[in-house]
Write a protein that holds these residues in place. Structure first.
Motif, PDB file in Angstrom:
ATOM      1  N   HIS A   5       0.825  -1.209   0.000  1.00 20.46           N
ATOM      2  CA  HIS A   5       0.000   0.000   0.000  1.00 20.46           C
ATOM      3  C   HIS A   5       0.861   1.262   0.000  1.00 20.46           C
ATOM      4  O   HIS A   5       0.490   2.271  -0.585  1.00 20.46           O
ATOM      5  N   ARG A  28      -5.558   2.003  -3.375  1.00 20.74           N
ATOM      6  CA  ARG A  28      -5.618   0.889  -2.428  1.00 20.74           C
ATOM      7  C   ARG A  28      -5.969   1.298  -0.997  1.00 20.74           C
ATOM      8  O   ARG A  28      -6.821   0.656  -0.377  1.00 20.74           O
ATOM      9  N   ARG A  31      -9.556   2.336  -1.068  1.00 14.96           N
ATOM     10  CA  ARG A  31     -10.384   1.426  -1.877  1.00 14.96           C
ATOM     11  C   ARG A  31     -11.410   2.172  -2.726  1.00 14.96           C
ATOM     12  O   ARG A  31     -12.531   1.721  -2.909  1.00 14.96           O
TER      13      ARG A  31
END
Length: 114
Positions: A5, A28, A31
């Motif tokens: 991430h 990421r 999301r």
């Protein structure tokens, strides 16, 4: 942030079907979709109808990549992660359109990080 991430927060997802081409970039950590482009968008379909071009062509895939790159640059995203092995397996039959989309992104200043 730790791990993937931190180093690769933006992930490129491709969907190349027999009829359409679409791509989106996911952030990421949150999301959420950072940007997306598709040959099914209203304006895109309109220009295709005017030119009489099919949505299945390599040139259309390249333009989808260029459009996505433009939208990413507006959000100051310069690098996206793409799992090349997984994407290659999924897109074996449509590899020419797949490579055209990637080339469209790279031509417009987006770096693809494996």
């Amino acid at each position: 942030m730790v791990g993937a991430h931190a180093t690769k927060p933006f992930v490129l997802r491709l969907n190349i079907s027999l009829k359409y081409t679409s791509a989106l970039v996911i952030h990421r950590p949150t999301r959420r979709c950072a940007a997306s482009a598709s040959s099914q968008e209203r304006e895109f379909k309109k220009t295709l109808m005017e030119s009489g071009e099919s949505s299945r062509t390599i040139r259309v895939a390249h333009r989808v990549g260029a459009l996505l790159a433009e939208r990413l640059s507006m959000k100051s995203v310069a690098r996206v992660h793409l799992d090349l092995e997984k994407a290659a397996l999924k897109n074996e039959r449509e590899s020419k359109r797949y490579h055209a989309l990637i080339h469209g992104l790279q031509e417009n200043g987006i770096e693809i990080v494996p």
